[in-house]
Motif scaffolding. Sequence first.
Motif, mmCIF file in Angstrom:
data_model
loop_
_atom_site.group_PDB
_atom_site.id
_atom_site.type_symbol
_atom_site.label_atom_id
_atom_site.label_comp_id
_atom_site.label_asym_id
_atom_site.label_seq_id
_atom_site.Cartn_x
_atom_site.Cartn_y
_atom_site.Cartn_z
ATOM 1 N N PRO A 115 27.607 7.642 -2.697
ATOM 2 C CA PRO A 115 26.752 8.227 -1.644
ATOM 3 C C PRO A 115 27.384 8.083 -0.268
ATOM 4 N N LEU A 116 28.478 8.819 -0.041
ATOM 5 C CA LEU A 116 29.232 8.739 1.204
ATOM 6 C C LEU A 116 28.984 9.967 2.071
ATOM 7 N N SER A 117 29.158 9.795 3.368
ATOM 8 C CA SER A 117 29.223 10.941 4.263
ATOM 9 C C SER A 117 30.671 11.424 4.280
ATOM 10 N N TYR A 118 30.893 12.619 4.863
ATOM 11 C CA TYR A 118 32.269 13.116 4.972
ATOM 12 C C TYR A 118 33.106 12.191 5.860
ATOM 13 N N ARG A 119 32.484 11.644 6.896
ATOM 14 C CA ARG A 119 33.217 10.732 7.785
ATOM 15 C C ARG A 119 33.590 9.434 7.059
ATOM 16 N N GLU A 120 32.721 8.950 6.201
ATOM 17 C CA GLU A 120 33.040 7.742 5.441
ATOM 18 C C GLU A 120 34.166 8.008 4.447
ATOM 19 N N ALA A 121 34.152 9.180 3.830
ATOM 20 C CA ALA A 121 35.252 9.549 2.938
ATOM 21 C C ALA A 121 36.555 9.649 3.721
ATOM 22 N N GLU A 122 36.485 10.215 4.929
ATOM 23 C CA GLU A 122 37.662 10.290 5.801
ATOM 24 C C GLU A 122 38.223 8.890 6.074
ATOM 25 N N GLU A 123 37.333 7.937 6.335
ATOM 26 C CA GLU A 123 37.763 6.574 6.645
ATOM 27 C C GLU A 123 38.422 5.906 5.443
ATOM 28 N N LEU A 124 37.860 6.110 4.250
ATOM 29 C CA LEU A 124 38.442 5.528 3.050
ATOM 30 C C LEU A 124 39.818 6.122 2.759
ATOM 31 N N ARG A 164 43.906 4.434 2.900
ATOM 32 C CA ARG A 164 44.956 4.648 1.910
ATOM 33 C C ARG A 164 46.186 5.310 2.517
ATOM 34 N N GLY A 165 46.194 5.488 3.839
ATOM 35 C CA GLY A 165 47.338 6.103 4.491
ATOM 36 C C GLY A 165 47.284 7.615 4.529
ATOM 37 N N ILE A 166 46.125 8.199 4.277
ATOM 38 C CA ILE A 166 45.959 9.656 4.250
ATOM 39 C C ILE A 166 45.138 10.057 5.466
ATOM 40 N N THR A 167 45.734 10.768 6.398
ATOM 41 C CA THR A 167 45.068 11.124 7.646
ATOM 42 C C THR A 167 44.574 12.563 7.574
#
Length: 237
Positions: free
Chosen positions: A30-39, A43-46
């Motif tokens: 249950p993540l937001s798009y911003r939380e997925a961005e942070e995760l 992992r080194g993926i910007t």
Amino acid sequence: MGSEVSVSYKGYRFPAEVIGHAVWLYHRFPLSYREAEELLFERGITVTYETVRAWCATFGPAYAKQLRRRQPRPGDKWHLDEVFLKVNGRMRYLWRAVDQDGNVLDILVQDKRDAAAAKRFSRKLLKDLQHVPRVIVTDKLRSYGAAHRQVLPSVEHRTSKYLNNRAENSHQPTRQRERAMKGFRSRGTAQRFLAAFSTISSHFRPHHHLLTTSDHRAEMTEHFRIWKATTTAPATA
């Protein structure tokens, strides 16, 4: 059993593995798009959250379609249920069907829960699955009886508030997502997301309480293998 992914990765800067991982994160937890961005950043993926949103909108339905094609034949007992769903501040109904093993068969977001809605959902089930169950189990909503008589007259119909706990429990992940997303903006948006979410989320939710720890790990290993095959297979022309 499976077939190739029906969308092309051509023109995308990131490889299929990264896109698949982002879609998995958003649909599994249950993540937001911003939380997925942070995760992903950890992992080194910007990438931006808008990119994650675009990936989910484009690839989520395609991945879900391929997972459904890889699924075994559904069980012969289907549990049908409907729950309230908030769409743009208004209450709608999410119709859902699972088999006796808890596998999600189909969903449909509708404005009502009358006989016409029940028949529409029943016809969609038969058309999409191309399979007729032995038994359907519903609650005591009278709309199901009308749909049964007209769409599934040869199928045994059982009605009980308690027999249908499997379908009612299957709504819990959807409720988590609804709270995280603070509702849906339109019925079409809800239908597109939940159709993909129901398949992807349930793929990674084997019945842990029925499995030993080693069996659960083996089951998850196989599910991740299928997911990797689904998301990294060569794209069709």
